[in-house]
Motif scaffolding. Structure first.
Motif, PDB file in Angstrom:
ATOM      1  N   TRP A 260      43.759  33.692  45.114  1.00 57.22           N
ATOM      2  CA  TRP A 260      43.298  35.066  44.683  1.00 57.22           C
ATOM      3  C   TRP A 260      42.757  36.530  45.143  1.00 57.22           C
ATOM      4  O   TRP A 260      43.094  37.276  45.565  1.00 57.22           O
ATOM      5  CB  TRP A 260      43.354  35.806  43.100  1.00 57.22           C
ATOM      6  CG  TRP A 260      44.319  36.939  42.571  1.00 57.22           C
ATOM      7  CD1 TRP A 260      43.605  38.333  42.758  1.00 57.22           C
ATOM      8  CD2 TRP A 260      45.139  37.064  41.398  1.00 57.22           C
ATOM      9  NE1 TRP A 260      44.404  38.785  41.656  1.00 57.22           N
ATOM     10  CE2 TRP A 260      45.666  38.209  41.076  1.00 57.22           C
ATOM     11  CE3 TRP A 260      45.380  35.926  40.104  1.00 57.22           C
ATOM     12  CZ2 TRP A 260      45.894  38.574  39.906  1.00 57.22           C
ATOM     13  CZ3 TRP A 260      46.678  36.512  39.010  1.00 57.22           C
ATOM     14  CH2 TRP A 260      46.564  37.568  39.216  1.00 57.22           C
ATOM     15  N   PRO A 264      46.251  38.361  46.642  1.00 59.03           N
ATOM     16  CA  PRO A 264      46.717  38.876  45.165  1.00 59.03           C
ATOM     17  C   PRO A 264      48.316  38.314  44.900  1.00 59.03           C
ATOM     18  O   PRO A 264      48.453  37.677  43.886  1.00 59.03           O
ATOM     19  CB  PRO A 264      46.597  40.741  44.910  1.00 59.03           C
ATOM     20  CG  PRO A 264      45.071  40.061  46.417  1.00 59.03           C
ATOM     21  CD  PRO A 264      45.499  39.277  47.805  1.00 59.03           C
ATOM     22  N   GLY A 267      48.495  35.251  44.180  1.00 54.08           N
ATOM     23  CA  GLY A 267      47.776  34.950  42.805  1.00 54.08           C
ATOM     24  C   GLY A 267      48.707  35.012  42.084  1.00 54.08           C
ATOM     25  O   GLY A 267      48.796  34.467  40.875  1.00 54.08           O
ATOM     26  N   ARG A 268      49.709  35.854  42.653  1.00 53.99           N
ATOM     27  CA  ARG A 268      50.015  36.017  40.644  1.00 53.99           C
ATOM     28  C   ARG A 268      50.885  35.520  40.219  1.00 53.99           C
ATOM     29  O   ARG A 268      51.975  35.433  39.380  1.00 53.99           O
ATOM     30  CB  ARG A 268      50.796  37.670  40.565  1.00 53.99           C
ATOM     31  CG  ARG A 268      49.446  38.964  40.680  1.00 53.99           C
ATOM     32  CD  ARG A 268      50.204  39.914  40.603  1.00 53.99           C
ATOM     33  NE  ARG A 268      51.091  40.231  41.517  1.00 53.99           N
ATOM     34  CZ  ARG A 268      49.868  41.282  43.171  1.00 53.99           C
ATOM     35  NH1 ARG A 268      49.090  41.592  42.416  1.00 53.99           N
ATOM     36  NH2 ARG A 268      50.678  41.533  43.974  1.00 53.99           N
TER      37      ARG A 268
END
Length: 424
Positions: A260, A264, A267-268
């Motif tokens: 993340w 990001p 990561g999501r």
């Protein structure tokens, strides 16, 4: 009621709020200082004194005159110095006196920098309240070698970091030295947090707690230690199996955090699969724990090197560069299949390096997020396979059975949830 509120200008309400927060800051610090007194200690600055000091700072902040503020702070410093001079000669600590001066400035900034003042107050009170814990930890649980290794690591990483070029270098522009070094610092810091926590827990920690915290540092080291323990004490095999599943479950949120930071979006995408694998590991360990007979929770001593060792950091950095290059070259030559192959091989050594590599390639749009997510799960799977082989070779068949069941459950859950996420 509405007429009463209308009599106050919005600015007045902000001032009242600032003074209330300054008062709360002073009271909180004062309560801690009062509780810290020894029974026979002479009364020093306490709750009311710190509240007044913080309010004094708030008044200076409201007035906004530099000369007035400096004169007031100077007078306060003189009073604090006089109070310190009158203290018993046996007391040479300056904590309360320095805290009084800091409290003044916390009150001073609370109006214009509310969050900073409140957060700083909380950190200050935690540091003050942790006096005995910190002293005991430094004196009894940190060796001189560990302390100096940590100092050297911190000195080198923060001296070297500003000097490294912050641009793509090497064949294919596959690595950024400054970015790699920063990621090495982050990975080392996560491991060091677990390392310190294990030291704070001391020898009173149980088998499961040791494994759970040790998983932050090195799941491979914990797995080997549990295999050795099961081999030496077969009666503890199932307990070692529970602890091994817990230790390896920690790897999932740890990798999610690292990914993340770099990308990001990836990561999501991986949040549900990796947290699902973590939850499956916790649930599996709980079920396995209910099946074993109750006994005293044994201790586990895990031989873990200091993660803030410069040599360990350099080794990880070198491995990271090699994995980056191999993954980039394999992707160019074979496409996504090349990355999956590189992930499978690199995961046998370390899942963190290839996970960060996949995240970095996704961040630079060299790789689709879906392919990067699959690469991370493949690395976790092959890393689990290696640890299962090590457990079988160094432990018992029963331990390998329980660990294997945990690995299949965790990795299978993560893979299943990732498949769902990619289809959606």
């Amino acid at each position: 009621m509405g007429g009463l509120l209308e009599t106050f200008h919005p600015v007045d309400l902000e001032l009242f709020k600032a003074f209330a927060e300054a008062l709360a800051i002073g009271l909180l610090v004062g309560v801690e200082r009062y509780k810290d007194r020894e029974p026979d200690e002479r009364a020093a600055a306490g709750i009311r004194t710190f509240a007044i000091i913080s309010l004094l700072g708030a008044i200076c902040g409201l007035v906004g005159e530099v000369g007035f503020t400096l004169a007031t702070f100077g007078a306060l410093a003189v009073l604090v110095a006089i109070g310190y001079h009158r203290e018993s000669p046996e007391s040479i600590g300056l904590t309360t006196e320095i805290t009084a001066l800091v409290t003044f400035w916390l009150g001073y900034i609370v109006r214009d920098h509310e969050r900073l003042a409140i957060a700083s107050t909380i950190v200050l009170v935690i540091l003050l309240a942790s006096k005995r814990t910190l002293h005991d930890f430094v004196k009894g649980k940190v060796s001189d070698a560990e302390f100096y290794d940590t100092l050297k690591f911190l000195a080198v990483v923060f001296v070297v970091l500003p000097l490294l070029p912050n641009r793509p270098l090497g064949p294919l522009g596959f690595f950024n030295p400054a970015k790699i070094w920063m990621l090495v610092i982050i990975v080392s810091t996560i491991s060091y947090s677990g390392y310190v926590l294990m030291r704070v827990m001391g020898r009173d920690r149980g088998l499961a707690a040791s494994a759970l915290v040790g998983g932050l540092v090195s799941t491979t080291a914990v797995t080997l230690s549990l295999a050795d323990r099961a081999n030496r004490t077969p009666a503890l095999t199932r307990a070692c199996g529970v602890s091994g599943v817990l230790a390896n479950a920690v790897q999932f949120p740890r990798l999610l955090f690292l990914v993340w930071i770099v990308e990001p979006r990836l990561g999501r995408l991986l949040a549900l699969p990796l947290l699902g694998g973590f939850a499956a590991g916790l649930a599996g360990a709980w079920v396995l724990g209910t099946l074993r007979r109750r006994e005293d929770d044994p201790e586990l001593e895990v031989a873990l090197p200091n993660p803030y060792s410069l040599a360990a950091a350099l080794r990880f950095a070198a491995m990271f560069v090699v994995v980056l290059f191999a993954a980039r070259a394999a992707t160019i030559s074979l496409g996504d299949r090349g990355l999956y192959l590189a992930s499978a091989v690199a995961g046998l050594v370390d899942a963190s390096a290839i996970s960060l590599t996949a995240a970095d390639m996704a961040a630079r749009t060299q790789l689709a997020p879906g392919a990067a997510a699959i690469a991370v799960v493949i690395a976790i799977a092959t890393n689990a396979l290696l640890k299962w082989i090590l457990a079988l070779a160094n432990g018992t068949r029963e331990l390998a059975f329980w660990l294997g069941g945990g690995f299949v459950t965790m990795v299978g859950t993560a893979a299943l949830l990732l498949g769902v996420a990619l289809l959606v």
